[in-house]
Design a protein around this motif. Structure first.
Motif, mmCIF file in Angstrom:
data_model
loop_
_atom_site.group_PDB
_atom_site.id
_atom_site.type_symbol
_atom_site.label_atom_id
_atom_site.label_comp_id
_atom_site.label_asym_id
_atom_site.label_seq_id
_atom_site.Cartn_x
_atom_site.Cartn_y
_atom_site.Cartn_z
ATOM 1 N N UNK A 1 0.819 -1.204 0.000
ATOM 2 C CA UNK A 1 0.000 0.000 0.000
ATOM 3 C C UNK A 1 0.849 1.248 0.000
ATOM 4 N N UNK A 2 0.170 2.372 0.006
ATOM 5 C CA UNK A 2 0.871 3.649 -0.001
ATOM 6 C C UNK A 2 1.146 4.084 1.428
ATOM 7 N N UNK A 3 2.294 4.678 1.677
ATOM 8 C CA UNK A 3 2.580 5.132 3.033
ATOM 9 C C UNK A 3 1.724 6.351 3.378
ATOM 10 N N UNK A 4 1.434 6.519 4.640
ATOM 11 C CA UNK A 4 0.624 7.681 5.004
ATOM 12 C C UNK A 4 1.417 8.967 4.801
ATOM 13 N N UNK A 5 0.753 10.025 4.412
ATOM 14 C CA UNK A 5 1.476 11.288 4.200
ATOM 15 C C UNK A 5 1.970 11.842 5.536
ATOM 16 N N UNK A 6 3.066 12.585 5.511
ATOM 17 C CA UNK A 6 3.549 13.164 6.768
ATOM 18 C C UNK A 6 2.509 14.135 7.329
ATOM 19 N N UNK A 7 2.388 14.119 8.639
ATOM 20 C CA UNK A 7 1.360 14.945 9.271
ATOM 21 C C UNK A 7 1.680 16.423 9.159
ATOM 22 N N UNK A 8 2.953 16.778 9.305
ATOM 23 C CA UNK A 8 3.321 18.182 9.186
ATOM 24 C C UNK A 8 4.795 18.281 8.815
ATOM 25 N N UNK A 9 5.163 19.411 8.286
ATOM 26 C CA UNK A 9 6.565 19.644 7.941
ATOM 27 C C UNK A 9 7.374 19.808 9.215
ATOM 28 N N UNK A 10 8.577 19.238 9.257
ATOM 29 C CA UNK A 10 9.383 19.391 10.470
ATOM 30 C C UNK A 10 9.894 20.828 10.607
ATOM 31 N N UNK A 11 9.987 21.278 11.831
ATOM 32 C CA UNK A 11 10.539 22.600 12.112
ATOM 33 C C UNK A 11 12.057 22.468 12.049
ATOM 34 N N UNK A 12 12.700 23.389 11.340
ATOM 35 C CA UNK A 12 14.151 23.322 11.165
ATOM 36 C C UNK A 12 14.798 24.547 11.793
ATOM 37 N N UNK A 13 15.785 24.293 12.640
ATOM 38 C CA UNK A 13 16.591 25.354 13.236
ATOM 39 C C UNK A 13 17.981 25.230 12.640
ATOM 40 N N UNK A 14 18.507 26.310 12.066
ATOM 41 C CA UNK A 14 19.848 26.256 11.490
ATOM 42 C C UNK A 14 20.819 26.989 12.405
ATOM 43 N N UNK A 15 21.918 26.315 12.678
ATOM 44 C CA UNK A 15 23.006 26.910 13.447
ATOM 45 C C UNK A 15 24.193 26.995 12.502
ATOM 46 N N UNK A 16 24.602 28.220 12.195
ATOM 47 C CA UNK A 16 25.756 28.442 11.333
ATOM 48 C C UNK A 16 26.949 28.782 12.210
ATOM 49 N N UNK A 17 28.098 28.211 11.877
ATOM 50 C CA UNK A 17 29.346 28.558 12.555
ATOM 51 C C UNK A 17 30.240 29.187 11.500
ATOM 52 N N UNK A 18 30.505 30.490 11.675
ATOM 53 C CA UNK A 18 31.268 31.246 10.694
ATOM 54 C C UNK A 18 32.760 30.930 10.817
ATOM 55 N N UNK A 19 33.558 31.406 9.872
ATOM 56 C CA UNK A 19 34.985 31.075 9.834
ATOM 57 C C UNK A 19 35.740 31.538 11.080
ATOM 58 N N UNK A 20 35.252 32.588 11.753
ATOM 59 C CA UNK A 20 35.932 33.077 12.952
ATOM 60 C C UNK A 20 35.346 32.509 14.239
ATOM 61 N N UNK A 21 34.412 31.561 14.151
ATOM 62 C CA UNK A 21 33.820 30.929 15.323
ATOM 63 C C UNK A 21 32.523 31.585 15.758
ATOM 64 N N UNK A 22 32.058 32.599 15.037
ATOM 65 C CA UNK A 22 30.785 33.247 15.369
ATOM 66 C C UNK A 22 29.646 32.275 15.104
ATOM 67 N N UNK A 23 28.735 32.189 16.077
ATOM 68 C CA UNK A 23 27.607 31.252 15.967
ATOM 69 C C UNK A 23 26.359 32.052 15.634
ATOM 70 N N UNK A 24 25.638 31.614 14.614
ATOM 71 C CA UNK A 24 24.387 32.252 14.202
ATOM 72 C C UNK A 24 23.248 31.258 14.372
ATOM 73 N N UNK A 25 22.190 31.663 15.057
ATOM 74 C CA UNK A 25 20.994 30.835 15.255
ATOM 75 C C UNK A 25 19.907 31.406 14.352
#
Length: 141
Positions: A53-77
């Motif tokens: 059979x067909x798989x059930x559709x996902x209930x909702x899109x996952x929430x994504x949090x991006x954490x960037x680490x820049x070349x000098x160690x700066x962290x961006x949320x």
């Protein structure tokens, strides 16, 4: 077959010194044939029980949090600078406290020192964030 060589028939026959190999060879041939017959057919496939059979559709899109680490160690949320480790850990505790944790995408710059990235991953693990992964970072490269 042993054929006499010129001795008188009244003399005692000499014992045969070699073993008769014919019955031994016959038995070995029969055993080899039985082995060949009883070997199962080679089957190179793997049987899998696939879902039907067909798989059930996902209930909702996952929430994504991006954490960037820049070349000098700066962290961006989510593209906002995190001023210190305490603020980062507070945000990670907030993510870990949620029942359905958002996905945390860690995007380090290719020039950043490893200890800055390892510090973020260690803090996330220590605080209980389970959905974390390293993502290629096209923006900073």
């Amino acid at each position: 077959m042993n054929v006499g060589g010129g001795k008188a028939p009244s003399a005692d026959p000499e014992p045969m010194m070699e073993m008769n190999m014919t019955p031994l060879i016959d038995v070995m041939l029969v055993l080899i044939i039985m082995l060949i017959i009883t070997i199962p057919k080679a089957n190179h496939s793997v049987n899998l029980n696939m879902p039907v059979g067909t798989p059930p559709p996902p209930t909702k899109e996952p929430v994504v949090v991006t954490i960037d680490v820049d070349f000098d160690g700066t962290i961006l949320w989510d593209n906002q600078v995190v001023p210190d480790r305490g603020t980062l850990e507070a945000k990670l505790m907030n993510v870990a406290a949620q029942a359905d944790q958002p996905e945390v995408h860690l995007r380090p710059n290719k020039l950043v020192q490893y200890d800055a990235v390892a510090g973020v991953m260690a803090a996330a693990q220590r605080l209980g964030v389970t959905k974390i992964g390293l993502v290629g970072n096209e923006q900073f490269q």
